[in-house]
Design a protein around this motif. Structure first.
Motif, mmCIF file in Angstrom:
data_model
loop_
_atom_site.group_PDB
_atom_site.id
_atom_site.type_symbol
_atom_site.label_atom_id
_atom_site.label_comp_id
_atom_site.label_asym_id
_atom_site.label_seq_id
_atom_site.Cartn_x
_atom_site.Cartn_y
_atom_site.Cartn_z
ATOM 1 N N ALA A 1 -11.363 -3.873 12.268
ATOM 2 C CA ALA A 1 -10.965 -2.516 12.205
ATOM 3 C C ALA A 1 -12.116 -1.681 11.620
ATOM 4 O O ALA A 1 -12.436 -0.556 12.111
ATOM 5 N N VAL A 2 -12.517 -2.209 10.418
ATOM 6 C CA VAL A 2 -13.758 -1.398 9.859
ATOM 7 C C VAL A 2 -14.893 -1.436 10.917
ATOM 8 O O VAL A 2 -15.467 -0.208 10.985
ATOM 9 N N GLY B 1 -8.267 5.746 -3.701
ATOM 10 C CA GLY B 1 -8.564 4.774 -2.428
ATOM 11 C C GLY B 1 -7.478 4.690 -1.360
ATOM 12 O O GLY B 1 -6.460 5.104 -1.624
ATOM 13 N N LEU B 2 -7.667 3.924 -0.752
ATOM 14 C CA LEU B 2 -6.816 3.548 0.610
ATOM 15 C C LEU B 2 -6.266 2.059 0.294
ATOM 16 O O LEU B 2 -6.727 1.085 0.220
ATOM 17 N N TYR B 3 -4.979 2.247 0.246
ATOM 18 C CA TYR B 3 -3.866 0.889 0.041
ATOM 19 C C TYR B 3 -3.693 0.497 1.677
ATOM 20 O O TYR B 3 -3.350 1.529 2.672
ATOM 21 N N SER C 1 -5.722 2.281 12.993
ATOM 22 C CA SER C 1 -5.287 3.714 12.949
ATOM 23 C C SER C 1 -5.047 4.360 11.479
ATOM 24 O O SER C 1 -4.972 5.665 11.225
ATOM 25 N N GLN C 2 -4.705 3.280 10.486
ATOM 26 C CA GLN C 2 -4.662 3.682 9.057
ATOM 27 C C GLN C 2 -6.190 4.186 8.707
ATOM 28 O O GLN C 2 -6.315 5.302 8.195
ATOM 29 N N ASP D 1 2.505 -5.051 5.412
ATOM 30 C CA ASP D 1 3.099 -4.633 6.568
ATOM 31 C C ASP D 1 2.784 -3.592 7.417
ATOM 32 O O ASP D 1 3.287 -2.978 8.225
ATOM 33 N N HIS D 2 1.407 -3.447 6.918
ATOM 34 C CA HIS D 2 0.807 -2.567 8.051
ATOM 35 C C HIS D 2 -0.170 -3.341 9.286
ATOM 36 O O HIS D 2 -0.834 -2.792 9.916
#
Length: 512
Positions: free
Chosen positions: A180-181, A70-72, A83-84, A76-77
């Motif tokens: 963002a989602v 999955g996506l972490y 954009s991630q 700090d993002h």
């Protein structure tokens, strides 16, 4: 095909964690074979992809050096979450299971190791309800961990910092993720998983009216428990409104279950929810939740009753309240002592006892303990699987597992198919009542409150049809394309057709 499943599992090693790792390797090396095993042998594979094995896997996630699927998203993002997401290889995501790792099962704060929970739950969407794995994304919000031993371990890959002290920092991070989602994939379902109590309630309350989201620990657990209770009452012939329900535990699971039970009583019997809540009594680490206590968190207050005496121990509460139903969501192993179980048996012809805490070693009691203490009269459901008991007549008694996988994949897939705007509380009542009606009289007689998990896709199709109909009727979604709009009796068949499946295994000798 039976030989295919046996061949794969027999090659996976002796211990549950060996099988967990084997299945992960199989997914990487032979994706089709993995999904054949997952979808055609779900009942056999379930303990190794989810409870009880996933708890141990999360505890050791860093030491196992697992490649995360999955996506972490790290604290700090901030300011770059969109954009991630856009950079993620999957371009058509419809289901996200997200955790921040603060309350993994009954195991506490496991930080970035919580990714194992998101990965496990997302697989059940495919196995149980046929969601295409290509549209499923596990996510872990890595905001640090207060587990000092874990974050200082040399192999730990998460953020090596405590969780944010300032609530605003955390809230802004979660808000950025939600926004963002919705900007990236506007019709994506978001399932919150294993957040700490305080954050879980706040996040759900903040976003449940504006996003297609739900919290499985609060709402999925509530639905499966209500379904088990309603099925048990099919055996006793009693009304839900006539029950006295005592919870060992007062966290998000307990209050979620109690709230849905109260809502169900309100809907069925026409009494106010406030009056219905009088049937539910909660115990936390300091005793019975009663009016007058000044140390109660916000989510416990609706169940702080004035008409019961303060009780410091569970056995005191059992004697004072005389419950017909005892539910364990405390993560306190063996909290249902022989004395407590015996008292429940004295009070009730068919005591209803649900030790729901996961993993297995944290269960409030075992099936054998409840069965023996009640002379086999118990109506039982547990969070983790327990072995069958064969009585002196040679009759097998199968303890049902109140597994959320009976509920959340079907609810989630229905929401995806109808492009639901949001998921109101009524959805979980609809799902629970549909599931509760499914066990046959013979299954109920054998102690099985639910149909066998081997039939999970047909079960999910029925639940999906009921949920989809509710969402469409409530103008919260639209009928899926190709579903007979005026013939709801055909929706279960349509739900089955909408499920993704890999091709059946071709050769029983196939193995990695």
């Amino acid at each position: 095909m039976a030989d295919f499943g046996k061949a794969i599992l027999d090659g996976a090693g002796a211990f549950p964690l060996d099988k967990y790792q084997f299945l992960r390797r199989l997914r990487e090396a032979s994706t089709e074979q993995y999904y054949q095993l997952l979808c055609y042998y779900t009942q056999q594979v379930l303990p190794y992809i989810y409870t009880p094995t996933v708890g141990e896997a999360c505890q050791q996630y860093h030491a196992l050096r697992i490649k995360a699927r999955g996506l972490y998203l790290r604290l700090d993002h901030r300011s770059s979450i969109l954009s991630q997401l856009k950079a993620w290889p999957q371009k058509d995501v419809r289901v996200i299971v997200v955790t921040d790792g603060e309350r993994i099962l009954g195991l506490g704060d496991l930080g970035a190791n919580g990714m194992g929970i998101s990965e496990g739950k997302i697989e059940l969407y495919t196995a149980a309800a046929g969601v295409n794995p290509a549209v499923c994304l596990p996510v872990c919000l890595d905001v640090g961990t207060n587990n000092v031993k874990l974050r200082e371990h040399p192999d730990y890959t998460g953020l090596r910092a405590p969780r944010p002290i300032r609530q605003q920092v955390y809230d802004e991070f979660v808000q950025e993720f939600m926004e963002a989602v919705q900007a990236w994939q506007p019709h994506t379902l978001i399932q919150f998983e294993d957040f700490g109590n305080t954050n879980a309630f706040r996040i759900l309350e903040r976003y449940e009216d504006t996003a297609c989201c739900f919290n499985d620990d609060i709402q999925g657990t509530a639905a499966i428990t209500l379904a088990a209770l309603l099925a048990a009452l099919r055996v006793t012939g009693q009304r839900l409104a006539d029950q006295r329900i005592l919870f060992m535990g007062a966290g998000e699971a307990a209050t979620g279950i109690a709230s849905l039970i109260s809502f169900c009583i309100h809907r069925r019997d026409g009494i106010s929810e406030q009056e219905a809540r009088q049937r539910c009594h909660l115990m936390d680490s300091k005793g019975l939740v009663v009016a007058g206590r000044t140390d109660l968190q916000h989510h416990k207050l609706p169940f702080a009753h004035a008409n019961v005496p303060p009780c410091a121990t569970l056995i005191e509460a059992v004697r004072a309240i005389k419950p017909t139903v005892l539910i364990g969501v405390s993560a306190v192993a063996n909290a249902f002592t022989p004395e407590v179980l015996a008292a429940m048996a004295e009070l009730n012809e068919r005591p209803i006892i649900f030790p729901l805490s996961n993993p297995t070693h944290l269960a409030e009691c075992t099936f054998e303990q409840a069965y023996r203490a009640t002379g086999g009269r118990v109506l039982f459901a547990s969070g983790s699987p327990f072995d069958t008991i064969v009585d002196e007549r040679g009759v097998a008694h199968h303890p049902p597992q109140a597994n959320n996988a009976y509920i959340f994949p079907a609810v989630g897939h229905a929401a995806v198919l109808t492009r639901a705007q949001r998921i109101p509380e009524e959805v979980f009542l609809v799902a629970a009542e549909r599931l509760a009606a499914m066990a046959t009289p013979a299954e109920l007689e054998a102690g099985a409150l639910f149909p066998p998990f081997s039939r999970i896709r047909a079960i999910s199709a029925d639940v999906m049809a009921a949920v989809a109909a509710h969402l469409v009727d409530a103008a919260l979604g639209t009928a899926p394309e190709g579903w007979p709009a005026e013939q709801r009796e055909g929706w279960a068949a349509a739900a089955l057709r909408a499920m993704w499946s890999p091709p059946p295994p071709a050769a029983p000798s196939s193995r990695l």
